[in-house]
Design a protein around this motif. Structure first.
Motif, PDB file in Angstrom:
ATOM      1  N   ALA A   1      49.892  18.424  53.788  1.00 18.77           N
ATOM      2  CA  ALA A   1      48.588  19.084  53.858  1.00 18.77           C
ATOM      3  C   ALA A   1      47.639  18.468  52.830  1.00 18.77           C
ATOM      4  CB  ALA A   1      48.740  20.575  53.612  1.00 18.77           C
ATOM      5  N   GLY A   2      46.374  18.363  53.190  1.00 14.95           N
ATOM      6  CA  GLY A   2      45.389  17.805  52.265  1.00 14.95           C
ATOM      7  C   GLY A   2      44.851  18.850  51.292  1.00 14.95           C
ATOM      8  N   ARG A   3      44.327  18.354  50.150  1.00 18.20           N
ATOM      9  CA  ARG A   3      43.760  19.267  49.166  1.00 18.20           C
ATOM     10  C   ARG A   3      42.506  18.609  48.556  1.00 18.20           C
ATOM     11  NH1 ARG A   3      47.725  19.689  45.384  1.00 18.20           N
ATOM     12  NH2 ARG A   3      46.683  18.299  43.905  1.00 18.20           N
ATOM     13  N   ASN A   4      41.406  19.386  48.536  1.00 20.24           N
ATOM     14  CA  ASN A   4      40.154  18.857  47.983  1.00 20.24           C
ATOM     15  C   ASN A   4      40.270  18.666  46.477  1.00 20.24           C
ATOM     16  OD1 ASN A   4      38.868  18.820  50.467  1.00 20.24           O
ATOM     17  ND2 ASN A   4      38.018  20.877  50.227  1.00 20.24           N
ATOM     18  N   GLY A   5      39.531  17.654  45.987  1.00 21.60           N
ATOM     19  CA  GLY A   5      39.471  17.427  44.546  1.00 21.60           C
ATOM     20  C   GLY A   5      38.281  18.168  43.942  1.00 21.60           C
ATOM     21  N   VAL A   6      38.126  18.033  42.619  1.00 26.27           N
ATOM     22  CA  VAL A   6      37.034  18.674  41.890  1.00 26.27           C
ATOM     23  C   VAL A   6      36.392  17.642  40.962  1.00 26.27           C
ATOM     24  CG1 VAL A   6      36.380  20.492  40.279  1.00 26.27           C
ATOM     25  CG2 VAL A   6      38.169  20.916  41.964  1.00 26.27           C
ATOM     26  N   ARG A   7      35.026  17.583  40.980  1.00 22.40           N
ATOM     27  CA  ARG A   7      34.314  16.707  40.054  1.00 22.40           C
ATOM     28  C   ARG A   7      33.252  17.511  39.326  1.00 22.40           C
ATOM     29  NH1 ARG A   7      31.338  13.109  44.732  1.00 22.40           N
ATOM     30  NH2 ARG A   7      30.070  14.788  45.617  1.00 22.40           N
ATOM     31  N   ARG A   8      32.989  17.093  38.066  1.00 20.36           N
ATOM     32  CA  ARG A   8      32.002  17.762  37.229  1.00 20.36           C
ATOM     33  C   ARG A   8      30.755  16.865  37.160  1.00 20.36           C
ATOM     34  NH1 ARG A   8      35.019  18.584  32.948  1.00 20.36           N
ATOM     35  NH2 ARG A   8      35.714  20.646  33.661  1.00 20.36           N
ATOM     36  N   VAL A   9      29.614  17.386  37.621  1.00 16.99           N
ATOM     37  CA  VAL A   9      28.372  16.615  37.703  1.00 16.99           C
ATOM     38  C   VAL A   9      27.357  17.196  36.712  1.00 16.99           C
ATOM     39  CG1 VAL A   9      26.532  15.763  39.201  1.00 16.99           C
ATOM     40  CG2 VAL A   9      28.822  16.184  40.141  1.00 16.99           C
ATOM     41  N   THR A  10      26.724  16.295  35.915  1.00 18.21           N
ATOM     42  CA  THR A  10      25.718  16.696  34.940  1.00 18.21           C
ATOM     43  C   THR A  10      24.335  16.317  35.454  1.00 18.21           C
ATOM     44  OG1 THR A  10      27.284  16.312  33.135  1.00 18.21           O
ATOM     45  CG2 THR A  10      24.952  16.479  32.547  1.00 18.21           C
ATOM     46  N   TYR A  11      23.385  17.267  35.355  1.00 19.35           N
ATOM     47  CA  TYR A  11      22.017  17.057  35.815  1.00 19.35           C
ATOM     48  C   TYR A  11      21.038  17.272  34.662  1.00 19.35           C
ATOM     49  CZ  TYR A  11      23.809  17.380  40.596  1.00 19.35           C
ATOM     50  OH  TYR A  11      24.502  17.170  41.776  1.00 19.35           O
TER      51      TYR A  11
ATOM     52  N   LEU B   1      35.412  13.103  37.199  1.00 21.56           N
ATOM     53  CA  LEU B   1      36.401  13.588  38.165  1.00 21.56           C
ATOM     54  C   LEU B   1      37.437  14.443  37.436  1.00 21.56           C
ATOM     55  CD1 LEU B   1      37.275  13.459  41.142  1.00 21.56           C
ATOM     56  CD2 LEU B   1      38.707  11.490  40.535  1.00 21.56           C
ATOM     57  N   VAL B   2      37.489  15.716  37.809  1.00 21.03           N
ATOM     58  CA  VAL B   2      38.415  16.640  37.165  1.00 21.03           C
ATOM     59  C   VAL B   2      39.768  16.636  37.877  1.00 21.03           C
ATOM     60  CG1 VAL B   2      38.787  19.036  36.473  1.00 21.03           C
ATOM     61  CG2 VAL B   2      36.474  18.068  36.421  1.00 21.03           C
ATOM     62  N   HIS B   3      39.804  16.801  39.197  1.00 20.53           N
ATOM     63  CA  HIS B   3      41.032  16.752  39.999  1.00 20.53           C
ATOM     64  C   HIS B   3      40.819  15.811  41.172  1.00 20.53           C
ATOM     65  CE1 HIS B   3      42.697  20.074  37.759  1.00 20.53           C
ATOM     66  NE2 HIS B   3      41.651  20.829  38.043  1.00 20.53           N
ATOM     67  N   ARG B   4      41.772  14.902  41.329  1.00 21.20           N
ATOM     68  CA  ARG B   4      41.684  13.974  42.442  1.00 21.20           C
ATOM     69  C   ARG B   4      42.045  14.680  43.747  1.00 21.20           C
ATOM     70  NH1 ARG B   4      41.184   8.718  41.262  1.00 21.20           N
ATOM     71  NH2 ARG B   4      41.424   8.100  39.071  1.00 21.20           N
ATOM     72  N   PRO B   5      41.423  14.339  44.844  1.00 21.93           N
ATOM     73  CA  PRO B   5      41.792  14.940  46.126  1.00 21.93           C
ATOM     74  C   PRO B   5      43.143  14.391  46.614  1.00 21.93           C
ATOM     75  CG  PRO B   5      40.102  13.273  46.445  1.00 21.93           C
ATOM     76  CD  PRO B   5      40.269  13.419  44.969  1.00 21.93           C
ATOM     77  N   VAL B   6      43.892  15.227  47.367  1.00 26.24           N
ATOM     78  CA  VAL B   6      45.180  14.816  47.950  1.00 26.24           C
ATOM     79  C   VAL B   6      44.965  14.597  49.447  1.00 26.24           C
ATOM     80  CG1 VAL B   6      47.573  15.475  48.394  1.00 26.24           C
ATOM     81  CG2 VAL B   6      46.478  16.102  46.217  1.00 26.24           C
ATOM     82  N   SER B   7      45.319  13.412  49.912  1.00 28.36           N
ATOM     83  CA  SER B   7      45.094  13.073  51.319  1.00 28.36           C
ATOM     84  C   SER B   7      46.007  13.874  52.237  1.00 28.36           C
ATOM     85  CB  SER B   7      45.316  11.573  51.549  1.00 28.36           C
ATOM     86  OG  SER B   7      44.431  10.800  50.760  1.00 28.36           O
ATOM     87  N   ARG B   8      45.527  14.158  53.409  1.00 23.38           N
ATOM     88  CA  ARG B   8      46.326  14.808  54.456  1.00 23.38           C
ATOM     89  C   ARG B   8      47.019  13.718  55.268  1.00 23.38           C
ATOM     90  NH1 ARG B   8      43.973  18.569  59.383  1.00 23.38           N
ATOM     91  NH2 ARG B   8      45.999  19.287  60.177  1.00 23.38           N
ATOM     92  N   VAL B   9      48.348  13.824  55.429  1.00 25.39           N
ATOM     93  CA  VAL B   9      49.144  12.818  56.154  1.00 25.39           C
ATOM     94  C   VAL B   9      49.525  13.391  57.521  1.00 25.39           C
ATOM     95  CG1 VAL B   9      51.214  11.389  56.154  1.00 25.39           C
ATOM     96  CG2 VAL B   9      49.994  11.849  53.994  1.00 25.39           C
ATOM     97  N   VAL B  10      49.165  12.697  58.565  1.00 21.17           N
ATOM     98  CA  VAL B  10      49.395  13.163  59.937  1.00 21.17           C
ATOM     99  C   VAL B  10      50.097  12.075  60.725  1.00 21.17           C
ATOM    100  CG1 VAL B  10      48.315  13.994  62.048  1.00 21.17           C
ATOM    101  CG2 VAL B  10      47.337  14.595  59.831  1.00 21.17           C
TER     102      VAL B  10
END
Length: 438
Positions: free
Chosen positions: A307-317, A336-345
């Motif tokens: 299963a895939g999982r979205n990552g998290v990034r911190r953006v400064t404005y 980049l706080v957490h890298r996304p995990v690819s979904r394998v199908v």
């Protein structure tokens, strides 16, 4: 009456003295002599002017040139030594009245310094030449050069003076005959009231010139903090006028025009109150999908291996606010706080099986609903049976399946259930088998 006679006697005495000097000069050799300056006030009326009897001054000069041409002749030299004395006697005897008639008392004012003098000059140009007064293109002579002179006339000479004038930010060189800064400004038509002057109005302007900066008074309006402020100013810059208006700039504050620019009359300047802030947001990073072919799966069948999982990034404005209005944020940094995990199908490439003769017309959906509630991944509490039709693993693999039945697609489970029915009928499903035909 005695005063008039005394004055005339003095003039005749001066005239006789000039004749004596002329006799001596003529004896020594020809030369031009300027008239004597008598710096005394005019007294008494001038003598009446009789009809012109002698040569003019210009004619006398031409005659002098002819005489100089004959100076090398010895006979002429003897004659020249005798003639002056004879002329003196003749003039003293009968020509005194004619020379007195050509003598004029005039007032000469050169750049504010007046004096009274006697002259035999016929016009203004000749008078200035005799007095050694040199004039240029920027000087003013009144009356104009070439004007005839008469007894009692006044001749005025005003020298031109260069002024390097910077008026309201614009520089130019101008000429004036004025003596002071105030007179020059009036001549230039410059409004001095309320103006800034780099030199006092009473400052005298030398003939060598003057550097002068003038900033006239102007009306400038400032728009700041929701208020309008109008003032009269002779400031050199917008920044200076801003201070005069009592407006202070802080931090990133700015104006609608350059602070170093010259404030123009009627100009409106807006003050911009600027603040900068920093904002940080966490944003989701979508995961990617990795697909691979699986020859064990039928075509059109997909199996998710991971299963895939979205990552998290911190953006400064960076966010800027101008006069209370928020501007469009500008992104300044990404972490980049957490890298996304690819979904394998896994995608099936196996050819679907042909129809199973003798089993295609049965109600297989009713059987699946009875056995597993129609859930392809169902497993019984003991973990022995799984899938739509509750196969055990051994039976499933004997029918050509791989792995566990509950992991296979629903279509494959139905296909292998049909093969089992052809081999053993409805006996594998003792309680729900009747649903196939019911």
């Amino acid at each position: 009456m005695n005063g008039v006679n005394i004055s005339q006697d003095r003039r005749l005495g001066a005239f006789h003295e000039q004749l004596t000097l002329a006799d001596r000069a003529w004896t020594a050799g020809p030369a031009a002599h300027a008239p004597t300056v008598v710096d005394t006030p005019l007294t008494g009326p001038p003598p009446p002017a009789p009809p012109r009897q002698g040569p003019t001054r210009a004619e006398a000069r031409r005659a002098a040139k002819r005489r100089r041409a004959r100076v090398a002749d010895p006979e002429n030299l003897k004659l020249r030594r005798l003639v002056p004395r004879a002329l003196v006697v003749a003039f003293l005897a009968g020509g005194t009245t004619a020379f007195v008639a050509h003598d004029k008392a005039v007032r000469l004012d050169v750049d504010g310094t007046p004096r009274t003098l006697h002259t035999f000059a016929d016009d203004v140009t000749e008078l200035l030449a005799d007095e050694g007064v040199t004039v240029g293109a920027h000087d003013h002579i009144s009356p104009a050069p070439g004007t005839d002179l008469a007894h009692g006339d006044q001749v005025t000479v005003r020298y031109g003076r260069p002024v390097d004038l910077t008026l309201d930010g614009h520089h130019r060189r101008v000429w004036t005959t004025a003596d002071t800064v105030a007179e020059a400004l009036r001549a230039f038509g410059v409004r001095a009231a309320g103006a800034y002057l780099s030199a006092s109005p009473s400052t005298r302007i030398a003939r060598t010139g003057l550097l002068l900066t003038v900033r006239t008074e102007r009306t400038v309006t400032f728009m700041a903090d929701g208020q309008e402020r109008t003032l009269r100013t002779n400031a050199a810059t917008v920044h200076e006028a801003l201070a005069q208006a009592g407006i202070t700039l802080e931090g990133l504050d700015a104006t609608s025009v350059d602070l170093a620019s010259f404030p123009r009359d009627g100009q409106t300047v807006s003050v911009l109150r600027i603040t900068d802030t920093r904002e940080v947001h966490e944003e989701s990073v979508p995961y990617a999908v990795e697909r691979s072919d699986d020859p064990e799966l039928f075509r059109g069948v997909e199996r998710v291996e991971r299963a895939g999982r979205n990552g998290v990034r911190r953006v400064t404005y960076a966010v800027r606010t101008v006069n209370g209005v928020r501007q469009t944020p500008r992104r300044t940094g990404v972490e980049l706080v957490h890298r996304p995990v690819s979904r394998v199908v896994r995608t099936g490439t196996r050819q679907r099986p042909a129809a199973v003769t003798g089993a295609d017309g049965l109600n297989w959906s009713a059987l699946a609903a009875c056995e597993s509630g129609g859930r392809a991944g169902a497993v019984d509490p003991s973990g022995t049976y799984g899938g739509l039709y509750q196969f055990d693993t051994q039976t499933w693999q004997s029918l050509g399946g791989s792995g566990r039945p509950q992991d296979a697609p629903a279509a494959e489970q139905t296909y292998r259930a049909k093969k089992l029915y052809v081999q053993r009928g409805a006996s594998p499903w003792p309680h729900c088998g009747r649903r196939l035909t019911g």
